[in-house]
Design an enzyme around this catalytic site. Structure first.
Site, short mmCIF file in Angstrom:
data_model
loop_
_atom_site.label_atom_id
_atom_site.label_comp_id
_atom_site.label_asym_id
_atom_site.label_seq_id
_atom_site.Cartn_x
_atom_site.Cartn_y
_atom_site.Cartn_z
N SER A 1 0.81 -1.21 0.00
CA SER A 1 0.00 0.00 0.00
C SER A 1 0.85 1.27 0.00
O SER A 1 1.53 1.57 -0.98
CB SER A 1 -0.96 -0.04 1.20
OG SER A 1 -1.97 0.92 1.09
N ASP B 1 10.30 5.62 -9.89
CA ASP B 1 9.92 6.31 -11.12
C ASP B 1 10.72 7.60 -11.32
O ASP B 1 11.07 7.95 -12.45
CB ASP B 1 8.42 6.62 -11.11
CG ASP B 1 7.56 5.36 -11.24
OD1 ASP B 1 8.08 4.35 -11.76
OD2 ASP B 1 6.39 5.39 -10.83
N LYS C 1 -0.79 -4.27 -3.14
CA LYS C 1 -2.07 -3.65 -2.75
C LYS C 1 -2.15 -2.26 -3.36
O LYS C 1 -1.46 -1.35 -2.95
CB LYS C 1 -2.19 -3.56 -1.23
CG LYS C 1 -3.49 -2.88 -0.78
CD LYS C 1 -3.52 -2.63 0.71
CE LYS C 1 -4.77 -1.88 1.14
NZ LYS C 1 -4.82 -0.49 0.64
#
Length: 718
Positions: A473, A484, A498
């Site tokens: 999560s 990224d 998740k």
């Protein structure tokens, strides 16, 4: 009419006959209303739209049976056949708030459970033959339910024999000899009698809140893995976990021989300040305010006693206490305290500094362990500038580590199951100047991009993020954003996967006052309500309301975050993770956000991987880690155990010797002294090989930095 339907509770056929002699737990009016509201909220507002029909009813039914008796140890095949008449009606029961069928099934289960424990006690006079070549199958989840009572009896006879055999072998160890010298009983029959009677006592303390929670778990998990209902006690614990704080007296409690007992006292809390409470003191009664009536808590379950002792800061709680070492017949003394907010420091962010020697240089790596993404939302909302949160704690630690002149930072997110989405965004903002951190898509396919708006950077140097299968999560949001942006190396194993967002709904604020009044009148039956501390009345629903996506456009759902440099997984990947959940939402991709990378590890990862693999090829610690994983897989596939004492003892001795040898080999590999068999290990030793290796990889990166072009190394933002 709606109210009448909500408060209706239909009768189940054959209930009295089937569960005669059991506790015969029944739902209360309050639970029928909560059930109806939860079903309605999920049907109308959950991200995943699942109609409450016969199809979902079958899924809920199967999950409920699994929740009750996953290992097929208690229920008979005839019970399951009887229950199947409810298989397609549970969805309608949920919509109507009818819980009779659900409680009927539980009462049958509890009767079977109690019967099996009583049968186990009756078997303790058996003279077992430990020379027979016999096995006990302890893992029965893939086997059918017992076809008959005699088949169940035989399995439980073997179970009792195994328990007895375990204790008989344990008597022969040095630890048992030491226990005997302290006056502890080593008689297997007496130990098992006490154990089984305790199990029976705990079973008989189960109440309708326990049953309701089990069923609601089966229902919500049939919808999706992260939509959850929490009964009042579980809701309180969830919110304590989210805020890393609670309001109470500052003591941890346990139960010993039916007495609520103080285990530890938080320094600086009300219990500590009172100077009247100590570990092992027994709390026998609790009262609210200056003149509230005492409620005796002897024999209570611990969570029920805790609900009385916790409460809103600034309020008074009074305890009647028997001091440690005193007879239970002693007259208790009274302690009055004002509750305060207690910060759970031992469950908060922590740091350490590790030193690495590389090519004649000393590299200092700061390791920040982040157990969860927590925030005291009430303090934050009230404008308290010193509210407790993960980001604030990490920022303070970064300031400290910079003063210690560390060369790099490892953010350890292993076993961090997530928490606050806002905290994941704010934490990411500590390491980049500004820009998007996560994208969130609602059920109407509208996408919101959540940005770091703060241009300040708390750490601009080299960084790695350590993850494992239980990083989930918010951990995946943070790790994914750092990957990224090219801001940090991601090291470890593929994360949980998740990719959904939940909203916590306080049902006390949802259920209509008119119904609350009706419940209060119906449920009390003239009895005085037990006053607890700050616990809610109706619990909390965590509802899945959105999916989140990385700024690259990829969902973390199912796939999680894939590390740049991979470690073998100690956690079984085929047993834990979103991709193992049948009701999980699918992986998908949306458009990428508008962001600019601040670095690129593409050029350096192959060399870092090569250096890591070279170390692992000659690392004893790595070899032992792989052996541990292989042993776990071997034992995990086993379903039965040998009941021949000589053979089992030989297997155990060989396994213990192997374990001791391996543990000492690990210690030697980490320059720690070996421990003799039966000896105590020194406290606070660091045997975390994977954390040490993550720091070494970051050290390699720091040393290699000058050999690569600037495009391979994250920019040093200021």
């Amino acid at each position: 009419m709606m109210l009448a339907a909500a408060l209706a509770c239909k009768a189940s056929p054959k209930l009295a006959d089937t569960v005669a002699g059991s506790n015969n737990i029944q739902p209360d009016v309050q639970q029928t209303v909560v059930c109806k509201y939860v079903a309605q909220l999920i049907s109308e507002y959950n991200y995943k739209k699942v109609p409450l029909n016969d199809s979902i009813s079958k899924v809920v039914f199967d999950r409920y049976i699994k929740e009750l008796d996953e290992n097929h140890n208690y229920l008979l095949a005839s019970d399951i056949k009887d229950f199947e008449r409810f298989k397609t009606s549970l969805a309608n029961d949920l919509k109507d708030g009818n819980l009779a069928d659900v409680f009927y099934m539980f009462n049958v289960y509890q009767k079977r459970y109690n019967d099996r424990i009583k049968y186990s006690i009756s078997q303790l006079d058996t003279r077992f033959d430990f020379t027979r070549n016999e096995t006990f199958t302890y893992d029965r989840d893939s086997l059918p339910f017992f076809a008959s009572q005699s088949e169940s009896d035989e399995s439980w006879r073997e179970r009792v024999k195994f328990d007895m055999l375990n204790l008989d072998i344990a008597k022969q160890t040095p630890d048992s000899a030491a226990a005997a010298s302290k006056g502890k009983s080593l008689d297997p029959k007496q130990i098992l009698t006490d154990r089984y009677k305790n199990l029976l006592a705990q079973s008989n303390k189960l109440n309708n809140q326990d049953v309701f929670q089990i069923f609601m778990d089966a229902f919500t998990n049939a919808i999706d893995p992260h939509t959850n209902y929490f009964n009042p006690a579980n809701a309180a614990n969830f919110n304590i976990d989210m805020s890393r704080s609670l309001e109470g007296i500052g003591a941890t409690l346990g139960v010993e021989n039916d007495y609520v007992t103080i285990k530890t006292i938080v320094p600086g809390g009300p219990a500590d300040k009172s100077k009247q409470l100590n570990p092992d003191d027994k709390i026998v009664a609790v009262a609210q305010g200056k003149d509230g009536a005492y409620q005796n808590v002897i024999g209570w379950r611990i969570e029920n006693a805790i609900a009385l002792i916790r409460g809103t800061k600034g309020t008074i709680v009074r305890l009647q206490v028997i001091p440690k070492g005193s007879s239970n017949a002693s007259k208790p003394y009274e302690v009055s305290m004002v509750r305060e907010k207690i910060i759970l420091q031992d469950q908060s962010v922590k740091e350490e500094v590790r030193t690495y020697n590389s090519n004649g240089k000393t590299i200092k790596i700061g390791v920040i362990s982040v157990p969860a993404f927590y925030i005291d939302y009430n303090d934050y909302k009230s404008g308290n500038p010193n509210y407790k949160s993960t980001t604030r704690d990490v920022k303070l630690i970064l300031d400290t580590l910079k003063k210690e002149n560390v060369d790099g930072i490892v953010m350890d997110l292993r076993e961090n199951g997530g928490g606050s989405l806002m905290e994941a965004i704010d934490l990411g903002g500590l390491f980049i100047k500004s820009g998007p951190i996560v994208q969130v898509r609602n059920p109407n396919n509208q996408v919101e991009v959540d940005n770091d708006e703060d241009p300040s950077i708390s750490w601009s140097g080299p960084m790695a993020v350590l993850v494992d299968r239980f990083s989930a999560s918010a951990s995946e949001i943070f790790a994914g954003a750092m990957q990224d942006y090219g801001r940090a190396l991601i090291i470890g194993t593929q994360t949980y996967g998740k990719g959904t967002v939940q909203n916590a709904i306080d049902l006390d604020k949802v259920i209509k006052p008119s119904i609350v009044d009706r419940i209060s009148g119906s449920a009390s039956n003239g009895k005085k309500e037990i006053i607890t501390g700050s616990q809610s009345k109706y619990g909390q629903l965590n509802l899945t309301i959105a999916k989140f996506y990385r700024i690259s456009g990829n969902s973390t759902q199912h796939k999680g975050v894939t590390p740049d440099i991979k470690f073998p997984s100690v956690i079984p990947m085929n047993k834990y993770g979103e991709d193992t959940e049948p009701s999980a939402l699918p992986f998908d991709i949306i458009a990428k956000s508008d962001y600019s990378k601040v670095g690129d590890f593409t050029g350096v990862v192959p060399q870092l991987t090569k250096l890591h693999e070279q170390r692992m090829a000659t690392s004893d610690s790595y070899k032992y880690l792989m052996e541990d994983i292989a042993d776990y897989q071997k034992h995990d596939s086993e379903k039965s155990v040998n009941l021949n004492e000589a053979q089992l003892k030989q297997e155990r001795d060989a396994e213990d010797a192997k374990k001791t040898e391996r543990e000492n080999a690990k210690r030697i590999a980490l320059n720690l002294p070996p421990v003799k068999k039966g000896g105590k290990k020194p406290k606070n030793e660091d045997l975390d090989f994977l954390k040490i290796e993550a720091g070494q990889i970051l050290t390699d990166y720091i040393n290699l930095g000058s050999k690569y072009s600037n495009s391979s190394i994250p920019a040093n933002q200021q």
